[in-house]
Design a protein around this motif. Structure first.
Motif, PDB file in Angstrom:
ATOM      1  N   GLN A   5       0.836  -1.209   0.000  1.00  0.00           N
ATOM      2  CA  GLN A   5       0.000   0.000   0.000  1.00  0.00           C
ATOM      3  C   GLN A   5       0.872   1.261   0.000  1.00  0.00           C
ATOM      4  O   GLN A   5       1.958   1.281   0.585  1.00  0.00           O
ATOM      5  CB  GLN A   5      -0.940   0.004   1.217  1.00  0.00           C
ATOM      6  N   VAL A   6       0.356   2.286  -0.672  1.00  0.00           N
ATOM      7  CA  VAL A   6       1.090   3.558  -0.799  1.00  0.00           C
ATOM      8  C   VAL A   6       0.440   4.606   0.104  1.00  0.00           C
ATOM      9  O   VAL A   6      -0.756   4.869   0.009  1.00  0.00           O
ATOM     10  CB  VAL A   6       1.094   4.051  -2.265  1.00  0.00           C
ATOM     11  N   VAL A   7       1.230   5.172   0.995  1.00  0.00           N
ATOM     12  CA  VAL A   7       0.761   6.204   1.931  1.00  0.00           C
ATOM     13  C   VAL A   7       1.364   7.536   1.516  1.00  0.00           C
ATOM     14  O   VAL A   7       2.593   7.656   1.394  1.00  0.00           O
ATOM     15  CB  VAL A   7       1.178   5.859   3.374  1.00  0.00           C
ATOM     16  N   GLY A   8       0.512   8.519   1.283  1.00  0.00           N
ATOM     17  CA  GLY A   8       1.020   9.811   0.829  1.00  0.00           C
ATOM     18  C   GLY A   8       0.231  10.978   1.380  1.00  0.00           C
ATOM     19  O   GLY A   8      -0.680  10.817   2.203  1.00  0.00           O
ATOM     20  N   VAL A   9       0.573  12.174   0.904  1.00  0.00           N
ATOM     21  CA  VAL A   9      -0.074  13.407   1.349  1.00  0.00           C
ATOM     22  C   VAL A   9      -1.121  13.826   0.328  1.00  0.00           C
ATOM     23  O   VAL A   9      -0.880  13.780  -0.878  1.00  0.00           O
ATOM     24  CB  VAL A   9       0.972  14.535   1.534  1.00  0.00           C
ATOM     25  N   ARG A  10      -2.272  14.210   0.804  1.00  0.00           N
ATOM     26  CA  ARG A  10      -3.357  14.695  -0.062  1.00  0.00           C
ATOM     27  C   ARG A  10      -2.870  15.895  -0.871  1.00  0.00           C
ATOM     28  O   ARG A  10      -2.105  16.732  -0.354  1.00  0.00           O
ATOM     29  CB  ARG A  10      -4.541  15.091   0.827  1.00  0.00           C
ATOM     30  N   GLU A  11      -3.281  15.977  -2.110  1.00  0.00           N
ATOM     31  CA  GLU A  11      -2.780  16.999  -3.033  1.00  0.00           C
ATOM     32  C   GLU A  11      -2.857  18.405  -2.446  1.00  0.00           C
ATOM     33  O   GLU A  11      -1.884  19.159  -2.470  1.00  0.00           O
ATOM     34  CB  GLU A  11      -3.578  16.940  -4.345  1.00  0.00           C
ATOM     35  N   LYS A  12      -3.994  18.770  -1.896  1.00  0.00           N
ATOM     36  CA  LYS A  12      -4.162  20.146  -1.399  1.00  0.00           C
ATOM     37  C   LYS A  12      -3.452  20.387  -0.058  1.00  0.00           C
ATOM     38  O   LYS A  12      -3.424  21.510   0.435  1.00  0.00           O
ATOM     39  CB  LYS A  12      -5.645  20.496  -1.285  1.00  0.00           C
ATOM     40  N   SER A  13      -2.878  19.313   0.523  1.00  0.00           N
ATOM     41  CA  SER A  13      -2.188  19.448   1.814  1.00  0.00           C
ATOM     42  C   SER A  13      -0.670  19.475   1.675  1.00  0.00           C
ATOM     43  O   SER A  13       0.046  19.653   2.667  1.00  0.00           O
ATOM     44  CB  SER A  13      -2.590  18.286   2.737  1.00  0.00           C
ATOM     45  N   LYS A  14      -0.169  19.298   0.452  1.00  0.00           N
ATOM     46  CA  LYS A  14       1.286  19.212   0.246  1.00  0.00           C
ATOM     47  C   LYS A  14       2.034  20.496   0.598  1.00  0.00           C
ATOM     48  O   LYS A  14       3.228  20.468   0.853  1.00  0.00           O
ATOM     49  CB  LYS A  14       1.576  18.805  -1.207  1.00  0.00           C
ATOM     50  N   SER A  15       1.315  21.601   0.614  1.00  0.00           N
ATOM     51  CA  SER A  15       1.969  22.879   0.921  1.00  0.00           C
ATOM     52  C   SER A  15       1.947  23.210   2.417  1.00  0.00           C
ATOM     53  O   SER A  15       2.461  24.247   2.830  1.00  0.00           O
ATOM     54  CB  SER A  15       1.284  24.012   0.149  1.00  0.00           C
ATOM     55  N   LEU A  16       1.380  22.339   3.238  1.00  0.00           N
ATOM     56  CA  LEU A  16       1.317  22.586   4.682  1.00  0.00           C
ATOM     57  C   LEU A  16       2.727  22.709   5.258  1.00  0.00           C
ATOM     58  O   LEU A  16       3.604  21.887   4.974  1.00  0.00           O
ATOM     59  CB  LEU A  16       0.586  21.446   5.403  1.00  0.00           C
ATOM     60  N   GLU A  17       2.932  23.724   6.075  1.00  0.00           N
ATOM     61  CA  GLU A  17       4.263  24.009   6.623  1.00  0.00           C
ATOM     62  C   GLU A  17       4.792  22.855   7.481  1.00  0.00           C
ATOM     63  O   GLU A  17       5.966  22.490   7.398  1.00  0.00           O
ATOM     64  CB  GLU A  17       4.207  25.294   7.466  1.00  0.00           C
ATOM     65  N   VAL A  18       3.922  22.268   8.309  1.00  0.00           N
ATOM     66  CA  VAL A  18       4.359  21.181   9.203  1.00  0.00           C
ATOM     67  C   VAL A  18       4.868  19.979   8.399  1.00  0.00           C
ATOM     68  O   VAL A  18       5.838  19.325   8.795  1.00  0.00           O
ATOM     69  CB  VAL A  18       3.213  20.761  10.166  1.00  0.00           C
ATOM     70  N   ILE A  19       4.269  19.737   7.238  1.00  0.00           N
ATOM     71  CA  ILE A  19       4.675  18.610   6.389  1.00  0.00           C
ATOM     72  C   ILE A  19       5.984  18.927   5.665  1.00  0.00           C
ATOM     73  O   ILE A  19       6.917  18.130   5.675  1.00  0.00           O
ATOM     74  CB  ILE A  19       3.557  18.241   5.388  1.00  0.00           C
ATOM     75  N   SER A  20       6.055  20.096   5.036  1.00  0.00           N
ATOM     76  CA  SER A  20       7.267  20.455   4.284  1.00  0.00           C
ATOM     77  C   SER A  20       8.482  20.580   5.203  1.00  0.00           C
ATOM     78  O   SER A  20       9.589  20.159   4.848  1.00  0.00           O
ATOM     79  CB  SER A  20       7.055  21.759   3.499  1.00  0.00           C
ATOM     80  N   ASN A  21       8.290  21.114   6.425  1.00  0.00           N
ATOM     81  CA  ASN A  21       9.395  21.228   7.386  1.00  0.00           C
ATOM     82  C   ASN A  21       9.882  19.857   7.835  1.00  0.00           C
ATOM     83  O   ASN A  21      11.085  19.626   7.977  1.00  0.00           O
ATOM     84  CB  ASN A  21       8.962  22.038   8.615  1.00  0.00           C
ATOM     85  N   SER A  22       8.931  18.963   8.056  1.00  0.00           N
ATOM     86  CA  SER A  22       9.279  17.609   8.508  1.00  0.00           C
ATOM     87  C   SER A  22      10.019  16.838   7.416  1.00  0.00           C
ATOM     88  O   SER A  22      11.026  16.174   7.679  1.00  0.00           O
ATOM     89  CB  SER A  22       8.014  16.853   8.915  1.00  0.00           C
TER      90      SER A  22
END
Length: 202
Positions: free
Chosen positions: A138-155
């Motif tokens: 299974q592939v686990v990823g980030v929802r398209e509209k959430s990819k720009s979230l600061e907490v995700i990009s920083n992590s």
């Protein structure tokens, strides 16, 4: 949704290990909490006390409450293989843990929140159940509209994606594949699962 929201440093001090990651307060006071914390070191724990502490460590490390943990143990008992190892493998296969291991979130608590707030997709479908068991392939990823979230990009910026052999990261899609259930030797957590099995066997 039930989750532990109490003081984390106090739990880390009780367990004698920084289970929630780097903690300057724990480093400064790495002895048990309470008025007689330093003196408690001299008191020898009973066999039951040692086993119970190990179970508490596993629970708090993975952010699972008592009933969930008990259900996972029952599931591990019914499965083929060594019960303690299967228990840790089930904990590692939780969606919130996989999100954390992939580096999408900086902590398991943050990963749980991302899943609950519908920022995570599994095989392209939004899934908001942190306890969901991810299966091999299974592939686990980030929802398209959430990819720009600061907490995700920083992590993601500070993550070594080749750290875990059972996960494969695709930077272009901001997603990772759960290749297989990890072997016990690959799981980095300092948990003596045999003590947990002995506790539940009483």
């Amino acid at each position: 949704m039930a989750r532990y929201i109490g003081p984390k440093t106090k739990i880390a001090r009780k367990l004698g290990e920084a289970i929630y990651g780097s903690d300057k307060y724990f480093e400064r006071r790495n002895f048990p909490p309470g008025q007689h914390g330093l003196n408690k070191k001299r008191k020898k724990s009973s066999e039951y006390g040692v086993q119970l502490l190990e179970k508490q460590k596993a629970k708090y490390t993975y952010g699972v409450l008592e009933r969930q943990f008990s259900n996972l143990f029952s599931r591990a008992q019914r499965s083929k293989g060594i019960t303690g190892e299967v228990l840790l493998q089930l904990l590692e296969s939780r969606l919130d843990n996989v999100v954390y291991r992939l580096g999408i979130a900086p902590t398991r608590a943050a990963a749980r929140q991302l899943v609950s707030h519908k920022h995570i997709v599994v095989d392209g479908n939004v899934l908001n159940i942190p306890s969901y068991t991810v299966k091999a392939g299974q592939v686990v990823g980030v929802r398209e509209k959430s990819k720009s979230l600061e907490v995700i990009s920083n992590s993601l910026a500070g993550t070594n994606h080749s750290k875990y052999s059972w996960l494969e990261w695709n930077n272009e899609n901001v997603a990772g594949t759960f290749l297989n259930v990890p072997e016990r030797s690959d799981i980095p957590e300092n948990i003596k699962e045999q003590l947990i099995v002995e506790l539940y066997s009483k």
